[in-house]
Enzyme design. Structure first.
Site, PDB file in Angstrom:
ATOM      1  N   TYR A  48       0.784  -1.288  -0.070  1.00 16.20           N
ATOM      2  CA  TYR A  48      -0.050  -0.030  -0.236  1.00 16.20           C
ATOM      3  C   TYR A  48       0.869   1.465  -0.142  1.00 16.20           C
ATOM      4  O   TYR A  48       2.042   1.301   0.748  1.00 16.20           O
ATOM      5  CB  TYR A  48      -0.730  -0.054   1.196  1.00 16.20           C
ATOM      6  CG  TYR A  48      -1.887  -0.832   1.359  1.00 16.20           C
ATOM      7  CD1 TYR A  48      -1.407  -2.184   1.972  1.00 16.20           C
ATOM      8  CD2 TYR A  48      -3.319  -0.859   1.146  1.00 16.20           C
ATOM      9  CE1 TYR A  48      -2.306  -3.430   2.101  1.00 16.20           C
ATOM     10  CE2 TYR A  48      -4.143  -1.875   1.305  1.00 16.20           C
ATOM     11  CZ  TYR A  48      -3.620  -3.164   1.555  1.00 16.20           C
ATOM     12  OH  TYR A  48      -4.445  -4.084   1.792  1.00 16.20           O
ATOM     13  N   HIS A  86      -6.453   1.322  -2.285  1.00 14.71           N
ATOM     14  CA  HIS A  86      -6.454  -0.124  -2.065  1.00 14.71           C
ATOM     15  C   HIS A  86      -4.757  -0.249  -2.369  1.00 14.71           C
ATOM     16  O   HIS A  86      -4.065   0.527  -2.938  1.00 14.71           O
ATOM     17  CB  HIS A  86      -7.053  -0.545  -3.239  1.00 14.71           C
ATOM     18  CG  HIS A  86      -8.541  -0.477  -3.022  1.00 14.71           C
ATOM     19  ND1 HIS A  86      -9.211  -1.426  -2.191  1.00 14.71           N
ATOM     20  CD2 HIS A  86      -9.574   0.392  -3.561  1.00 14.71           C
ATOM     21  CE1 HIS A  86     -10.508  -1.222  -2.208  1.00 14.71           C
ATOM     22  NE2 HIS A  86     -10.825  -0.086  -2.916  1.00 14.71           N
ATOM     23  N   LYS A 118      -4.527  -5.019  -9.023  1.00  7.75           N
ATOM     24  CA  LYS A 118      -3.356  -4.911  -8.500  1.00  7.75           C
ATOM     25  C   LYS A 118      -2.356  -5.534  -9.501  1.00  7.75           C
ATOM     26  O   LYS A 118      -3.030  -6.157 -10.393  1.00  7.75           O
ATOM     27  CB  LYS A 118      -3.420  -5.774  -7.190  1.00  7.75           C
ATOM     28  CG  LYS A 118      -4.239  -5.078  -6.175  1.00  7.75           C
ATOM     29  CD  LYS A 118      -4.064  -6.215  -4.948  1.00  7.75           C
ATOM     30  CE  LYS A 118      -5.432  -5.980  -3.953  1.00  7.75           C
ATOM     31  NZ  LYS A 118      -6.005  -4.611  -3.911  1.00  7.75           N
TER      32      LYS A 118
END
Lengths: 426, 382
Positions: free
Chosen positions: B284, B292, B337
């Protein structure tokens, strides 16, 4: 084939990562373009997704329309003009097809002027780059498409089975089934595909990163000088002996910025672009040469379809592809990644390079300085992965940077839009 | 969307104030900029020289728990809060992230009101309930539409308007009341609630806090005495892999995990376990409450050193199945991600010197990151 766009239904637009090729095409759009039998009314919209039959006649009729449109599209007759027929002769000893008669725009980006490893007597640039021979994968692709006729040297026409048997899997041509599968799928998608210099294992050159001239080269030096002066004046002397029981951040030190704390903590060496590349591991695998080439080499250079491509002077390729078979090759280890990435040159920095902001910072980290595509073929199914060469350490401490400290305590800060709308993002 | 869902969740505390410090380490206030032409700006520097002050660093205590391979921090009386609020270390055992069980228990018992100190779990539960209601409404509307079309095709007359059924919701409320009364919260002799929760730190986090920063003291579970920092690393390595005895190989799982953890923490990232997304770590930028996670880290050892030439096990440890790479990529790209393969170059066996500092051990490894993203020919044509 036309891909229907999700026009006025943005909620039905597919999420980013679904493959357009996997989606079922809307055949009704196609029927209005192909034949004149069905009445071409307005462009059909993609309707809502149905999960089960709900017993209405309307649903039945909509389904039948789509099925009819698909059948009509498949029944269309294929035609070839006599004037644009193209012919080649397959030469077994060279592993290439010699061009006899070529017409048409399809062959603009294909072929080589002379067989590799031969001295050419052509002097003018036009002769050097004229289309003399076709490579095996190009021959198979054009023959499959129906744009080309291939003959044996004796004049007998060659069948599709024949050309496959001659090209695929023979050690002369070095075109395995996986390599052809990738070539064909990319050509069908519209890209311009050419063999890279390292196709058959000739070692490429190692590329070095250029020195990045930072704009703030001046201030870190000045800041460093001042901080070392302050350190000498203000901070107490460190204890001489550090035992294994002491923590890495000494208890007696105090700091004014978190960056100094992080600097003391960064102990793990990391791969950096500005350091000299260690050539020991890569040169070993490259030195294997053409006898047993390592599977980790760039096979193809590809260009996007809209590129103005000149065979004599091709522009730098948009992507580079390495083809591996998942059955015979394992996932890459660090040496394999090094070998693959070392032959890729660093692109020159773009215009918007110096942009600040969190988004640009993350984008730079995700894409890396250079990238290579990996085409993994598993029994004919191809999936592509993009490997990006990055260095987190070169980017420095991600947060807090010097400018961010002013934002502490205020409600400001750019933040990321994603986390906001759903309460607290986790 | 109905009106309830569009309304924003109640404004919580200012997260920029609450999570202002990236590490549980107190800094001296920064000195104002020095202007050489302005003698007044010299004054803070002179004062700092004449009256040096060392801020007292916060100290935390944790008990090592070998069975769960973690260290436990007692959070009653706000003890371990500093670890979560400064750097997002640890996780509450009965909560989603920071320890909030006590607040929710007090609310269930009735000590605090329904809307005081709303925790993130409760905000999420309320939002989900609102969305469930919205979905029920939408389903009803679609059903009515379908029936209307069917009746039209059969040529029947349209039905009379019906009343909504109110009795269904009443039944649900009763069931909820019964469920709540089933659990009794434990109290001590005075009748006050006992906090059953503690903050749980993973072993790489504990080593980082204890040895790198020096803010955590770890107690032995049996003797309750603090463990000296030089013994923490061997203890944790054995906890991850109990079969090991004698000389530790340089590529045991704890060492690889810690090298990567330390590397990314020293670059300012907040590193949390990534087991939810089938990876080793999540990165993060500032913390889970701000955004996120951007990156998902997979750790892969690399045995490039010449001493590993003839090692048969090497290939098995270096490679992963192709389908694992592809499926992890798919899972992580669904949640936006980027998967990063983190290669850790392992030093040769026997290169460790007994009794050395952690810094020397860390300096022998080397980390290289490579991003893996899915590429589609149809989407990259222009």
């Amino acid at each position: 084939m036309a891909d229907p766009e999700p026009e006025d239904n943005p909620t039905l637009a597919p999420p980013e990562d679904t493959d357009l090729a996997d989606e079922i095409q809307d055949w009704r759009l196609l029927s209005s373009l192909a034949s004149s039998k069905s009445d071409p009314t307005s462009l059909p919209r993609r309707g809502e997704k149905n999960f089960e039959p709900d017993g209405t006649n309307r649903q039945e009729s909509v389904l039948n329309e789509s099925r009819e449109a698909m059948r009509t599209a498949l029944e269309v007759e294929r035609k070839f003009a006599g004037k644009t027929s193209c012919q080649c002769t397959w030469l077994e000893e060279l592993g290439l097809a010699r061009v006899d008669k070529l017409r048409g725009p399809h062959f603009k980006n294909l072929g080589v002027a002379a067989p590799p490893n031969t001295t050419t007597t052509a002097n003018s640039p036009a002769e050097k780059t004229s289309l003399g021979y076709l490579l095996p994968e190009e021959t198979i692709y054009m023959l499959e498409r129906g744009s080309l006729e291939v003959f044996y040297p004796s004049g007998i026409p060659m069948s599709l089975q024949g050309i496959y048997a001659a090209c695929i899997g023979s050690s002369k041509t070095r075109v395995e089934a996986e390599v052809y599968a990738v070539y064909a799928s990319l050509k069908r998608s519209g890209y311009i595909v050419r063999r890279a210099a390292t196709f058959d294992g000739t070692p490429g050159e190692e590329q070095q990163a250029e020195e990045v001239v930072g704009k703030s080269l001046w201030s870190p030096w000045v800041r460093g000088m001042f901080s070392s002066i302050f350190a000498a004046v203000f901070k107490p002397s460190q204890p001489a002996v550090r035992t294994p029981d002491d923590s890495i951040i000494p208890t007696a030190r105090e700091f004014r910025h978190y960056e100094d704390v992080y600097k003391l903590l960064s102990l793990v060496p990391y791969h950096s672009f500005s350091s000299q590349p260690s050539s020991t591991s890569t040169s070993q695998s490259l030195a294997n040469g053409t006898a047993h080439p390592s599977p980790w080499r760039v096979h193809f250079d590809i260009w996007k379809p809209a590129t103005k491509f000149k065979r004599s002077e091709p522009p730098p390729p948009d992507f580079r592809i390495c083809v591996v078979s998942s059955r015979t090759t394992d996932t890459p280890s660090l040496t394999d990644v090094n070998t693959l990435l070392s032959t890729i040159p660093f692109p020159s920095p773009l215009q918007g390079e110096g942009q600040a902001g969190v988004g640009a910072q993350m984008k730079k980290l995700k894409e890396g300085r250079r990238s290579v595509l990996l085409a993994v073929v598993d029994s004919g199914v191809v999936s592509y992965l993009r490997i990006g060469d990055l260095s987190f350490g070169d980017d420095g401490v991600v947060y807090p940077r010097r400018g961010d400290e002013a934002k502490r305590g205020r409600g400001g800060g750019k933040g990321r839009g994603r986390g906001r709308g759903r309460g607290r993002g986790r | 969307m109905t009106e309830e869902v569009k309304k924003r969740s109640p404004q919580g505390p200012n997260i920029h104030l609450l999570y202002a410090d990236p590490l549980p380490y107190v800094l001296l206030p920064p000195l104002p900029p020095l202007h050489l032409h302005n003698p007044l700006s010299y004054i803070p520097y002179i004062l700092a020289y004449l009256f040096p002050s060392t801020p007292t660093q916060p100290t935390f205590t944790a008990a090592f728990h070998p069975e769960s391979r973690s260290c436990h921090v007692d959070v009653s009386n706000g003890g371990g809060d500093g670890l979560w609020f400064k750097g997002f270390f640890g996780k509450g055992t009965l909560s989603r992230s920071e320890p909030t069980w006590f607040v929710r228990a007090r609310r269930a018992v009735g000590e605090i009101g329904q809307d005081e100190h709303l925790t993130s779990e409760e905000i999420t539960a309320r939002r989900r309930a609102a969305r469930q209601d919205f979905k029920k409404e939408r389903e009803k509307a679609e059903q009515k539409e379908r029936e209307r079309i069917l009746r039209e095709e059969r040529g029947e007359a349209p039905p009379l308007p019906e009343d909504d059924k109110e009795s269904e919701s009443e039944v649900d409320e009763e069931a909820i009341e019964q469920e709540k009364d089933a659990y009794t919260y434990p109290t001590d002799t005075n009748g006050t609630l006992i906090n059953l929760e503690h903050l749980q730190l993973t072993l790489p986090e504990s080593l980082f806090l204890a040895h790198a920063l020096g803010t955590l003291t770890i107690l032995d579970p049996h003797t309750s005495r603090s463990i000296p920092q030089s013994q923490l690393l061997p203890l944790f390595r054995r906890a991850y892999n109990p079969v090991l005895g004698g000389v530790m190989p340089p590529d045991d799982p704890f060492m690889l995990n810690y090298v990567v953890y330390h590397h990314f923490r020293s670059l300012g990232w907040v590193v949390k376990p990534g087991v939810k997304f089938a990876v080793d770590y999540l990165l993060y930028r500032r913390g889970p409450v701000f955004s996120h996670a951007e990156f998902a880290i997979m750790i892969i050892p690399s045995y490039a050193h010449p001493s590993y030439e003839g090692d048969v096990e090497r290939k098995r440890k270096e490679s992963r199945p192709w389908h694992l790479l592809h499926s992890t990529n798919r899972v992580c790209s669904q949640v936006k991600k980027t998967v990063i393969l983190c290669f850790v170059e392992v030093p040769p066996v026997g290169s460790e010197v007994g009794g050395e500092r952690l810094e020397e051990t860390l300096r022998r490894y080397k980390v290289r990151e490579v991003s893996i993203r899915r590429w589609q020919p149809s989407r990259n044509r222009d």
